[in-house]
Design an enzyme around this catalytic site. Structure first.
Site, PDB file in Angstrom:
ATOM      1  N   GLY A   1       0.838  -1.209   0.000  1.00  0.00           N
ATOM      2  CA  GLY A   1       0.000   0.000   0.000  1.00  0.00           C
ATOM      3  C   GLY A   1       0.865   1.248   0.000  1.00  0.00           C
ATOM      4  O   GLY A   1       1.873   1.309   0.696  1.00  0.00           O
TER       5      GLY A   1
ATOM      6  N   THR B   1       4.339   2.303   5.628  1.00  0.00           N
ATOM      7  CA  THR B   1       2.941   1.846   5.653  1.00  0.00           C
ATOM      8  C   THR B   1       2.182   2.723   6.642  1.00  0.00           C
ATOM      9  O   THR B   1       2.731   3.104   7.678  1.00  0.00           O
ATOM     10  CB  THR B   1       2.809   0.370   6.080  1.00  0.00           C
ATOM     11  OG1 THR B   1       1.440   0.128   6.470  1.00  0.00           O
ATOM     12  CG2 THR B   1       3.679  -0.001   7.262  1.00  0.00           C
TER      13      THR B   1
ATOM     14  N   ASP C   1      -0.084   1.698   8.477  1.00  0.00           N
ATOM     15  CA  ASP C   1      -0.551   0.864   9.596  1.00  0.00           C
ATOM     16  C   ASP C   1       0.337   0.920  10.845  1.00  0.00           C
ATOM     17  O   ASP C   1      -0.107   0.559  11.938  1.00  0.00           O
ATOM     18  CB  ASP C   1      -0.677  -0.598   9.151  1.00  0.00           C
ATOM     19  CG  ASP C   1      -1.630  -0.776   7.983  1.00  0.00           C
ATOM     20  OD1 ASP C   1      -2.489   0.102   7.794  1.00  0.00           O
ATOM     21  OD2 ASP C   1      -1.505  -1.787   7.271  1.00  0.00           O
TER      22      ASP C   1
ATOM     23  N   ASP D   1       5.280  -5.060   5.933  1.00  0.00           N
ATOM     24  CA  ASP D   1       5.874  -6.368   6.242  1.00  0.00           C
ATOM     25  C   ASP D   1       5.749  -7.372   5.088  1.00  0.00           C
ATOM     26  O   ASP D   1       6.636  -8.208   4.896  1.00  0.00           O
ATOM     27  CB  ASP D   1       5.356  -6.942   7.567  1.00  0.00           C
ATOM     28  CG  ASP D   1       3.845  -7.038   7.609  1.00  0.00           C
ATOM     29  OD1 ASP D   1       3.183  -6.546   6.672  1.00  0.00           O
ATOM     30  OD2 ASP D   1       3.316  -7.616   8.574  1.00  0.00           O
TER      31      ASP D   1
ATOM     32  N   LYS E   1     -24.881  10.427  28.035  1.00  0.00           N
ATOM     33  CA  LYS E   1     -25.707  11.254  28.935  1.00  0.00           C
ATOM     34  C   LYS E   1     -25.201  12.691  28.953  1.00  0.00           C
ATOM     35  O   LYS E   1     -24.026  12.928  29.196  1.00  0.00           O
ATOM     36  CB  LYS E   1     -25.635  10.679  30.343  1.00  0.00           C
ATOM     37  CG  LYS E   1     -26.757   9.704  30.593  1.00  0.00           C
ATOM     38  CD  LYS E   1     -26.832   9.298  32.039  1.00  0.00           C
ATOM     39  CE  LYS E   1     -27.571   7.981  32.095  1.00  0.00           C
ATOM     40  NZ  LYS E   1     -26.993   7.056  33.042  1.00  0.00           N
TER      41      LYS E   1
ATOM     42  N   ASP F   1       2.574  -1.062  11.736  1.00  0.00           N
ATOM     43  CA  ASP F   1       2.583  -2.391  12.373  1.00  0.00           C
ATOM     44  C   ASP F   1       3.881  -3.164  12.145  1.00  0.00           C
ATOM     45  O   ASP F   1       3.866  -4.368  11.957  1.00  0.00           O
ATOM     46  CB  ASP F   1       1.386  -3.209  11.847  1.00  0.00           C
ATOM     47  CG  ASP F   1       1.416  -3.357  10.333  1.00  0.00           C
ATOM     48  OD1 ASP F   1       2.191  -2.625   9.673  1.00  0.00           O
ATOM     49  OD2 ASP F   1       0.670  -4.194   9.801  1.00  0.00           O
TER      50      ASP F   1
ATOM     51  N   ARG G   1      -5.003   7.096   3.041  1.00  0.00           N
ATOM     52  CA  ARG G   1      -3.699   6.799   2.436  1.00  0.00           C
ATOM     53  C   ARG G   1      -3.138   7.974   1.633  1.00  0.00           C
ATOM     54  O   ARG G   1      -1.955   7.964   1.274  1.00  0.00           O
ATOM     55  CB  ARG G   1      -3.823   5.574   1.526  1.00  0.00           C
ATOM     56  CG  ARG G   1      -3.955   4.279   2.271  1.00  0.00           C
ATOM     57  CD  ARG G   1      -2.826   3.324   1.938  1.00  0.00           C
ATOM     58  NE  ARG G   1      -2.867   2.880   0.590  1.00  0.00           N
ATOM     59  CZ  ARG G   1      -3.494   1.761   0.176  1.00  0.00           C
ATOM     60  NH1 ARG G   1      -4.111   0.997   1.057  1.00  0.00           N
ATOM     61  NH2 ARG G   1      -3.481   1.417  -1.070  1.00  0.00           N
TER      62      ARG G   1
ATOM     63  N   GLU H   1     -10.469  -1.532  11.451  1.00  0.00           N
ATOM     64  CA  GLU H   1     -11.079  -2.416  10.445  1.00  0.00           C
ATOM     65  C   GLU H   1     -10.868  -3.904  10.753  1.00  0.00           C
ATOM     66  O   GLU H   1     -11.633  -4.740  10.304  1.00  0.00           O
ATOM     67  CB  GLU H   1     -10.543  -2.103   9.044  1.00  0.00           C
ATOM     68  CG  GLU H   1      -9.052  -2.349   8.886  1.00  0.00           C
ATOM     69  CD  GLU H   1      -8.554  -2.131   7.463  1.00  0.00           C
ATOM     70  OE1 GLU H   1      -9.360  -1.982   6.538  1.00  0.00           O
ATOM     71  OE2 GLU H   1      -7.320  -2.114   7.288  1.00  0.00           O
TER      72      GLU H   1
ATOM     73  N   ARG I   1      13.251  10.410  -2.831  1.00  0.00           N
ATOM     74  CA  ARG I   1      14.086  11.600  -3.092  1.00  0.00           C
ATOM     75  C   ARG I   1      15.396  11.523  -2.322  1.00  0.00           C
ATOM     76  O   ARG I   1      16.473  11.790  -2.864  1.00  0.00           O
ATOM     77  CB  ARG I   1      13.289  12.848  -2.681  1.00  0.00           C
ATOM     78  CG  ARG I   1      14.087  14.146  -2.644  1.00  0.00           C
ATOM     79  CD  ARG I   1      13.194  15.271  -2.119  1.00  0.00           C
ATOM     80  NE  ARG I   1      13.895  16.537  -2.005  1.00  0.00           N
ATOM     81  CZ  ARG I   1      14.520  16.925  -0.911  1.00  0.00           C
ATOM     82  NH1 ARG I   1      14.556  16.141   0.162  1.00  0.00           N
ATOM     83  NH2 ARG I   1      15.130  18.106  -0.876  1.00  0.00           N
TER      84      ARG I   1
ATOM     85  N   ARG J   1     -17.644  14.840  14.147  1.00  0.00           N
ATOM     86  CA  ARG J   1     -18.115  15.271  15.479  1.00  0.00           C
ATOM     87  C   ARG J   1     -19.088  16.446  15.340  1.00  0.00           C
ATOM     88  O   ARG J   1     -20.085  16.525  16.062  1.00  0.00           O
ATOM     89  CB  ARG J   1     -16.895  15.641  16.326  1.00  0.00           C
ATOM     90  CG  ARG J   1     -17.178  16.249  17.664  1.00  0.00           C
ATOM     91  CD  ARG J   1     -17.497  15.249  18.740  1.00  0.00           C
ATOM     92  NE  ARG J   1     -16.349  14.510  19.197  1.00  0.00           N
ATOM     93  CZ  ARG J   1     -16.435  13.547  20.118  1.00  0.00           C
ATOM     94  NH1 ARG J   1     -17.593  13.233  20.655  1.00  0.00           N
ATOM     95  NH2 ARG J   1     -15.366  12.898  20.489  1.00  0.00           N
TER      96      ARG J   1
ATOM     97  N   LYS K   1     -24.599  14.540  26.679  1.00  0.00           N
ATOM     98  CA  LYS K   1     -23.779  14.933  25.524  1.00  0.00           C
ATOM     99  C   LYS K   1     -24.658  15.007  24.291  1.00  0.00           C
ATOM    100  O   LYS K   1     -25.710  14.383  24.208  1.00  0.00           O
ATOM    101  CB  LYS K   1     -22.705  13.894  25.278  1.00  0.00           C
ATOM    102  CG  LYS K   1     -21.538  14.001  26.209  1.00  0.00           C
ATOM    103  CD  LYS K   1     -20.380  13.264  25.599  1.00  0.00           C
ATOM    104  CE  LYS K   1     -19.201  13.234  26.529  1.00  0.00           C
ATOM    105  NZ  LYS K   1     -18.125  12.436  25.971  1.00  0.00           N
TER     106      LYS K   1
HETATM  107  O1  F6P Z   1      -1.547  -1.585   4.577  1.00  0.00           O
HETATM  108  C1  F6P Z   1      -2.167  -0.381   4.298  1.00  0.00           C
HETATM  109  C2  F6P Z   1      -3.631  -0.563   4.093  1.00  0.00           C
HETATM  110  O2  F6P Z   1      -4.215   0.688   3.786  1.00  0.00           O
HETATM  111  C3  F6P Z   1      -4.386  -1.227   5.244  1.00  0.00           C
HETATM  112  O3  F6P Z   1      -4.667  -0.345   6.301  1.00  0.00           O
HETATM  113  C4  F6P Z   1      -5.613  -1.739   4.544  1.00  0.00           C
HETATM  114  O4  F6P Z   1      -6.164  -2.837   5.224  1.00  0.00           O
HETATM  115  C5  F6P Z   1      -5.079  -2.141   3.199  1.00  0.00           C
HETATM  116  O5  F6P Z   1      -3.878  -1.424   3.000  1.00  0.00           O
HETATM  117  C6  F6P Z   1      -6.013  -1.893   2.038  1.00  0.00           C
HETATM  118  O6  F6P Z   1      -5.392  -2.368   0.900  1.00  0.00           O
HETATM  119  P1  F6P Z   1      -5.889  -2.086  -0.578  1.00  0.00           P
HETATM  120  O7  F6P Z   1      -5.639  -0.633  -0.860  1.00  0.00           O
HETATM  121  O8  F6P Z   1      -5.036  -2.978  -1.419  1.00  0.00           O
HETATM  122  O9  F6P Z   1      -7.332  -2.400  -0.613  1.00  0.00           O
END
Ligand code: F6P
Length: 324
Positions: free
Chosen positions: A11, A126, A128, A103, A211, A130, A255, A222, A21, A155, A213
């Site tokens: 992604g 990425t 994420d 990863d 309450k 992660d 993204r 996700e 760059r 909001r 609010k």
């Molecule tokens: O890894 C980045 C990410 O945006 C994740 O958060 C998401 O689950 C996934 O890629 C979505 O992938 P694609 O753009 O291939 O649908």
């Protein structure tokens, strides 16, 4: 070392261009030739590359996406696909490869390095966040700010209409974006994959939270075990018949966009560092950030070890919840 190649894979993430760059400019500084591979590993299979020089990377530090293009290549997962990629790398006569990605991309890079003796350096890119071995990946800070900005806007309408909004954010099976966006946006609740979701408890907490609010925000990662945001909202509905519930899936807006200053800075530092590591003859390394320090770990750790958000932040959110 005379010639290196760079590619972006998986992604796209804001800051990838700033990183390309830096790779190019650091290479040219040390009189190395720099080749850009288009569309990640797929570009190696399809033999798509270009020479990267100053002109190509001028004016890209602020741009989202990746000028090289990216892909999640299925063909590269096959031995035949990788053989094609290797034969193109041989033809290009590159002495090192820099892979900017998540990863999945690091796994591809590691397998490639095992099958073809080429120095490879990974840079974590990425949204994420992660990846083990770095506090922050390129693109995460920008995505987090995009989410917070979107939730602020939601909001406004949530409070005007006295509604409860379930906002789904990205992160695949990781809760970094959700948890930190929840803190930064003052969300009433957050659901992340790292913690089991209890629907009756969530419904109860929405009632207490709401309450006095005018509206509530529930951030949902996700990858949550209870399902996507629509499913979760539908599961909660029977417990809250008098509430007006709505769902927003932020999707790929997370993204895109210009990278934040922080993402540009780490992308630039990591890109230049990757060139330095190749010049020092290193391979199978991954670059990361620990605080403001640039650190090096093995690409294998980045693939195999788990990275999860600080779960004490859930307690922090609980402390800040309205009690009555
Ligand atoms: O890894 C980045 C990410 O945006 C994740 O958060 C998401 O689950 C996934 O890629 C979505 O992938 P694609 O753009 O291939 O649908």
């Amino acid at each position: 070392l005379k010639k290196i190649a760079v590619l972006t894979s998986g992604g796209d993430a804001p800051g990838m261009n700033a990183c390309i760059r830096a790779v190019v400019k650091a290479s040219l500084h040390f009189e190395l030739e720099c080749i850009g591979i288009y569309d990640g590993f797929q570009g190696l299979i399809d033999r798509k590359s270009c020479v990267l020089d100053y002109a190509v990377v001028n004016n890209v530090i602020q741009r989202g996406g990746t000028i090289l293009g990216t892909a999640r290549s299925q063909e590269f997962r096959t031995t035949e696909g990788r053989q094609k990629a290797i034969s193109y790398l041989k033809e290009l006569q590159v002495d090192g490869l820099i892979v900017i990605g998540g990863d999945g991309s690091f796994t591809g890079a590691k397998i490639l390095g095992d099958e073809y003796d080429l120095p490879i350096i990974g840079i974590p890119g990425t949204i994420d966040n992660d990846i083990y071995g770095t506090d922050h990946t390129i693109g995460y800070d920008t995505a987090l700010n995009t989410v917070v900005d979107a939730v602020d806007k939601i909001r406004d309408t949530a409070s005007s209409h006295h509604r409860v909004f379930f906002v789904e954010v990205m992160g695949r099976d990781s809760g970094f974006i959700a948890l930190n966006a929840a803190i930064a946006s003052g969300a009433e609740s957050v659901l992340i994959p790292e913690e089991l979701t209890d629907i009756p408890k969530l419904a109860e907490s929405i009632k207490t939270q709401n309450k006095g609010k005018r509206g509530s925000i529930i951030i949902i990662a996700e990858g949550d075990d209870a399902g996507d945001a629509v499913t979760i909202m539908n599961k909660v509905k029977p417990y809250l018949p008098d509430y007006d519930l709505r769902c927003t899936i932020l999707g790929h807006i997370q993204r895109g966009g210009n990278p934040s200053a922080y993402d540009r800075i780490i992308a630039t530092r990591m890109g230049a560092k990757a060139v330095e590591l190749l010049r020092e003859g290193m391979t199978d390394k991954m670059i990361g950030m620990q605080g403001d320090l640039i650190v090096i770990s093995s690409i294998e750790d980045g693939i195999k070890k788990e990275s999860s958000p600080d779960l004490s932040k859930l307690e922090l959110l609980a402390q800040l919840r309205t009690k009555k």
